[in-house]
Write an enzyme that holds these catalytic residues in place. Structure first.
Site, short mmCIF file in Angstrom:
data_model
loop_
_atom_site.label_atom_id
_atom_site.label_comp_id
_atom_site.label_asym_id
_atom_site.label_seq_id
_atom_site.Cartn_x
_atom_site.Cartn_y
_atom_site.Cartn_z
N ASN A 140 0.83 -1.20 0.00
CA ASN A 140 0.00 0.00 0.00
C ASN A 140 0.87 1.25 0.00
O ASN A 140 1.57 1.53 0.97
CB ASN A 140 -0.90 -0.03 1.24
CG ASN A 140 -1.64 1.27 1.47
OD1 ASN A 140 -1.74 2.11 0.59
ND2 ASN A 140 -2.17 1.43 2.67
N CYS A 141 0.80 2.02 -1.09
CA CYS A 141 1.58 3.26 -1.17
C CYS A 141 1.27 4.19 0.00
O CYS A 141 2.15 4.88 0.50
CB CYS A 141 1.28 3.96 -2.49
SG CYS A 141 1.99 5.61 -2.63
N PHE A 142 0.00 4.22 0.44
CA PHE A 142 -0.39 5.15 1.49
C PHE A 142 -0.23 4.56 2.89
O PHE A 142 -0.58 5.17 3.88
CB PHE A 142 -1.82 5.65 1.27
CG PHE A 142 -1.88 6.75 0.24
CD1 PHE A 142 -1.78 8.08 0.61
CD2 PHE A 142 -2.01 6.46 -1.10
CE1 PHE A 142 -1.80 9.09 -0.33
CE2 PHE A 142 -2.04 7.46 -2.06
CZ PHE A 142 -1.94 8.78 -1.66
N LYS A 157 -1.14 11.18 5.36
CA LYS A 157 -0.45 11.24 4.07
C LYS A 157 -1.44 11.70 3.01
O LYS A 157 -2.28 10.95 2.55
CB LYS A 157 0.13 9.88 3.71
CG LYS A 157 0.86 9.88 2.36
CD LYS A 157 1.58 8.56 2.15
CE LYS A 157 2.09 8.46 0.74
NZ LYS A 157 2.82 7.21 0.49
#
Length: 239
Positions: A140-142, A157
């Site tokens: 998960n990028c976030f 974020k």
């Protein structure tokens, strides 16, 4: 620092993830070959989608079968790196430019300056994140914030960005999480990943785009001219 006197602004577009990524790739190729000036654009993903980083091979199999409000979530591969991003309730920006010197991080931060300035004008202070050791294992990028990402004062974020460099030209695009749906986000990434943004109530997509466009003009010392994609350009992108 890019020194083009005029940048192109493509009006906000709503389209599928595959179309949006095709536009970004095409604009990068055109700019790299000298056929397009630097470009700024904003867009949304319809239907909602999960975008995977170019090199991201591992992700949960069930992502291929997710639905939201009766629509199947698209699974789309970005031309840029990084981890998976859920595109729902977000606004994506893309900058296509060239002329930067220095490292990849230097270029990230020079481009991100317009995001910091623009959001500051909207009453939201952003700073760079610091990734923990778990970043490399997190699909998960976030889920984590790296030094290329922008977080609010309370640690949310807000913007995750990714970059592609090609023969001196740069595509940097990123997702601004404005109104994520908690249930969908939890389905995709798990409950521990979700936090709700604390943003000014009066914010609209139009206000955000106006503020960020003005900040880009200031940060990149350029005039910005609105120019939609032409029919010929659409045909070149989609063929």
């Amino acid at each position: 620092m890019p020194n083009s006197k005029v940048w192109r602004l493509i009006p906000v577009l709503e389209a599928s993830g595959n179309v949006q990524m095709a536009i970004d790739r095409w604009l990068l190729e055109q700019h790299q070959s000298g056929k397009q000036p630097p470009c700024l654009r904003f867009y949304t993903w319809s239907p909602p989608a999960i975008s995977l980083g170019y090199h991201q091979r591992q992700y949960p199999e069930y992502w291929q079968h997710l639905t939201w409000k009766g629509e199947k979530l698209n699974l789309v591969r970005r031309p840029s790196g990084g981890r998976a991003v859920l595109h729902q309730g977000d606004l994506t920006y893309a900058v296509i430019t060239s002329g930067f010197t220095g490292s990849r991080v230097d270029a990230y931060q020079k481009i991100c300056e317009f995001l910091i300035q623009g959001w500051r004008s909207l009453g939201v202070e952003l700073h760079y994140g610091k990734a923990g050791r778990g970043y490399i294992h997190n699909p998960n990028c976030f889920g984590t914030a790296t030094s290329a990402d922008l977080v609010t004062a309370d640690g949310y974020k807000l913007i995750g960005s990714a970059q592609l460099r090609s023969a001196g030209a740069i595509l940097q695009h990123g997702s601004m999480r404005l109104q994520p749906d908690a249930e969908l986000f939890t389905q995709v990434f798990g409950a521990e990943s979700f936090t709700k943004p604390q943003l000014p109530q009066s914010l609209t997509v139009e206000k955000i785009i106006t503020a960020l466009t003005a900040a880009a003009s200031n940060c990149f010392a350029t005039e910005i001219e609105v120019q939609p994609l032409s029919q010929m350009e659409w045909e070149a992108i989609l063929n």
